[in-house]
Design a protein around this motif. Structure first.
Motif, short mmCIF file in Angstrom:
data_model
loop_
_atom_site.label_atom_id
_atom_site.label_comp_id
_atom_site.label_asym_id
_atom_site.label_seq_id
_atom_site.Cartn_x
_atom_site.Cartn_y
_atom_site.Cartn_z
N ALA A 152 4.68 4.60 9.25
CA ALA A 152 4.41 5.32 8.02
C ALA A 152 4.81 6.70 8.24
CB ALA A 152 2.79 5.60 8.11
N SER A 153 5.30 7.53 6.89
CA SER A 153 5.86 8.69 7.00
C SER A 153 4.95 9.55 6.54
CB SER A 153 7.22 8.54 6.33
OG SER A 153 8.21 7.58 6.47
N TYR A 154 5.28 10.88 6.91
CA TYR A 154 4.59 12.07 6.43
C TYR A 154 5.36 12.46 5.34
CZ TYR A 154 1.76 16.14 5.61
OH TYR A 154 0.85 17.19 5.02
N THR A 155 4.93 12.82 4.22
CA THR A 155 5.88 13.44 2.86
C THR A 155 4.94 14.41 2.22
OG1 THR A 155 4.59 11.95 1.31
CG2 THR A 155 6.66 10.94 2.54
N LEU A 156 5.92 15.32 1.63
CA LEU A 156 5.34 16.45 0.73
C LEU A 156 5.54 16.08 -0.70
CD1 LEU A 156 6.24 19.52 3.06
CD2 LEU A 156 3.99 18.44 2.80
N ASN A 162 2.85 3.01 3.15
CA ASN A 162 4.35 3.67 3.36
C ASN A 162 4.23 5.04 3.79
OD1 ASN A 162 5.22 1.32 2.14
ND2 ASN A 162 6.85 2.32 0.48
N CYS A 163 3.25 5.88 3.50
CA CYS A 163 3.26 7.45 3.65
C CYS A 163 1.80 8.01 3.59
CB CYS A 163 4.41 8.11 2.81
SG CYS A 163 3.83 7.85 0.99
N ARG A 192 15.24 8.27 1.53
CA ARG A 192 14.14 8.78 2.09
C ARG A 192 12.96 8.73 1.21
NH1 ARG A 192 16.01 12.10 6.18
NH2 ARG A 192 13.83 12.31 7.09
N ILE A 193 13.02 8.40 0.01
CA ILE A 193 11.90 8.13 -0.79
C ILE A 193 10.89 6.98 -0.50
CG2 ILE A 193 11.13 7.87 -3.11
CD1 ILE A 193 13.70 9.02 -4.09
N GLN A 194 9.58 7.45 -0.18
CA GLN A 194 8.82 6.39 0.06
C GLN A 194 7.63 6.02 -1.00
OE1 GLN A 194 8.62 5.03 3.49
NE2 GLN A 194 10.67 6.07 3.39
N CYS A 195 7.60 6.91 -2.01
CA CYS A 195 6.76 6.77 -3.10
C CYS A 195 6.98 7.31 -4.46
CB CYS A 195 5.31 6.75 -2.61
SG CYS A 195 4.10 6.27 -3.94
N VAL A 196 6.77 7.22 -5.39
CA VAL A 196 7.12 7.87 -6.79
C VAL A 196 5.65 7.97 -7.43
CG1 VAL A 196 8.40 7.87 -8.84
CG2 VAL A 196 9.39 6.89 -6.69
N HIS A 197 5.53 9.31 -8.04
CA HIS A 197 4.36 9.10 -9.14
C HIS A 197 5.02 9.42 -10.59
CE1 HIS A 197 1.30 11.46 -6.22
NE2 HIS A 197 1.35 9.87 -6.12
N LEU A 198 4.21 8.52 -11.48
CA LEU A 198 4.72 8.39 -12.64
C LEU A 198 3.65 9.17 -13.47
CD1 LEU A 198 5.69 4.57 -12.86
CD2 LEU A 198 7.04 6.56 -12.56
N ILE A 232 0.94 -1.17 -0.10
CA ILE A 232 0.06 -0.03 -0.07
C ILE A 232 0.70 1.19 0.30
CG2 ILE A 232 -1.82 1.25 0.98
CD1 ILE A 232 -2.90 -1.30 2.46
N ALA A 233 0.76 1.93 -1.10
CA ALA A 233 1.90 2.96 -1.40
C ALA A 233 1.66 4.30 -0.49
CB ALA A 233 1.89 3.38 -2.77
N GLU A 234 0.33 4.63 -0.52
CA GLU A 234 0.40 6.14 0.11
C GLU A 234 -1.13 6.08 0.44
OE1 GLU A 234 -0.61 9.15 -3.40
OE2 GLU A 234 1.27 8.63 -3.30
N VAL A 235 -1.40 7.24 1.42
CA VAL A 235 -2.76 7.80 1.52
C VAL A 235 -2.63 9.05 1.33
CG1 VAL A 235 -4.27 8.25 3.75
CG2 VAL A 235 -2.94 6.29 3.66
N GLY A 236 -3.36 9.67 0.52
CA GLY A 236 -3.49 11.00 -0.08
C GLY A 236 -4.45 11.94 0.90
#
Length: 278
Positions: A139-143, A94-95, A202-208, A56-60
């Motif tokens: 889980a991490s918080y990311t911007l 992840n984040c 530190r990268i938790q997720c990538v948008h393509l 599970i990649a991210e929670v928006g």
């Protein structure tokens, strides 16, 4: 890497959700529940993802503005982001990801004060408040980097990480959002490689997605589907291959399942050419 994207099939149970992901050939997924879900449902989806080997990649946490000039709106936004981070921790994502926010009327729009030192300090404070309120275990918080606010570059992301100084603050990598000038557009490979070299751990997720520049002398950059623009996907996938094998790389902002299928085919084709696994 684990390729993922939205699920368009209807599902009512965690098993139906993982079956739909399997049909798409995805190893990663967007969070299938929201913060209002009851704990039993959240736990069921977490267990189903683990059993099906889905990341599970991210929670928006989109649509809220943690640096709003309206103090009530800012407080509500910080609380909302903290709830989404709590969900990410509970569901095994992840984040949680949002943008830093804007000093204007739009939560993600441009404003002259967005790059002020006072706004930078407010971003630092808001991220700390979100993380400290949620107190996540994993889980991490990311911007998400944006052209119109911090972080908008490798250097500004590094500065923000250092200033926030929280283990639970990490990096969300959206390469297209960093391509904010003709100079960067001319060498996307160099931009991608520099970002991963500096911040990769530190990268938790990538948008393509992809980016195209028009021919008008006044610069206009447009988001387009993967393969329809100038982003060097060969360089991107090679750079990301040096990171965690389970790193989610997520397709987004496309128009329907057929467009996502074409985008996934493009990413998989490039991955084959550079001999990496997605």
């Amino acid at each position: 890497m684990r390729l993922g994207g939205p699920v368009f099939a209807d599902y009512d149970t965690p098993a139906e959700w993982t079956d739909a992901l399997d049909d798409l050939g995805y190893g990663a997924a967007y969070c299938p529940v929201d913060p209002d879900a009851d704990p039993e449902t959240v736990r069921a989806y977490r267990e189903a993802a683990t059993e099906a080997d889905i990341e599970i990649a991210e929670v928006g946490a989109w649509g809220v503005n943690p640096v709003s000039p309206d103090p009530d709106e800012r407080a509500e936004a910080v609380a909302s982001c903290a709830r989404h981070l709590e969900l990410a921790d509970a569901v095994g994502a992840n984040c949680t990801v949002n943008v830093a926010g804007s000093r204007g009327d739009s939560w993600a729009g441009p404003h002259p004060e967005n790059f002020d030192e006072a706004t930078f300090d407010l971003v630092v404070d808001s991220v700390r408040e979100i993380i400290d309120a949620a107190d996540p275990d994993s889980a991490s918080y990311t911007l998400e980097a944006m052209p119109t606010m911090v972080p908008d570059s490798v250097d500004s992301y590094r500065r923000l990480l250092d200033a926030v100084d929280r283990d639970a603050f990490a990096v969300h990598f959206d390469p297209v959002n960093l391509v904010a000038s003709p100079r960067r557009y001319a060498d996307t490979a160099g931009l991608l490689e520099a970002f991963v070299d500096e911040l990769g751990e530190r990268i938790q997720c990538v948008h393509l997605k992809d980016v195209a520049m028009g021919s008008d002398p006044l610069v206009h950059l447009s988001e387009v589907p993967p393969g329809d623009g100038n982003l060097d996907y060969h360089a991107l996938l090679r750079a990301l291959d040096d990171l965690d094998d389970d790193l989610p790389v997520m397709l987004e902002h496309l128009d329907g399942p057929e467009a996502y299928e074409r985008a996934a085919d493009h990413v998989r084709s490039v991955a084959d050419e550079v001999a990496v696994s997605v």
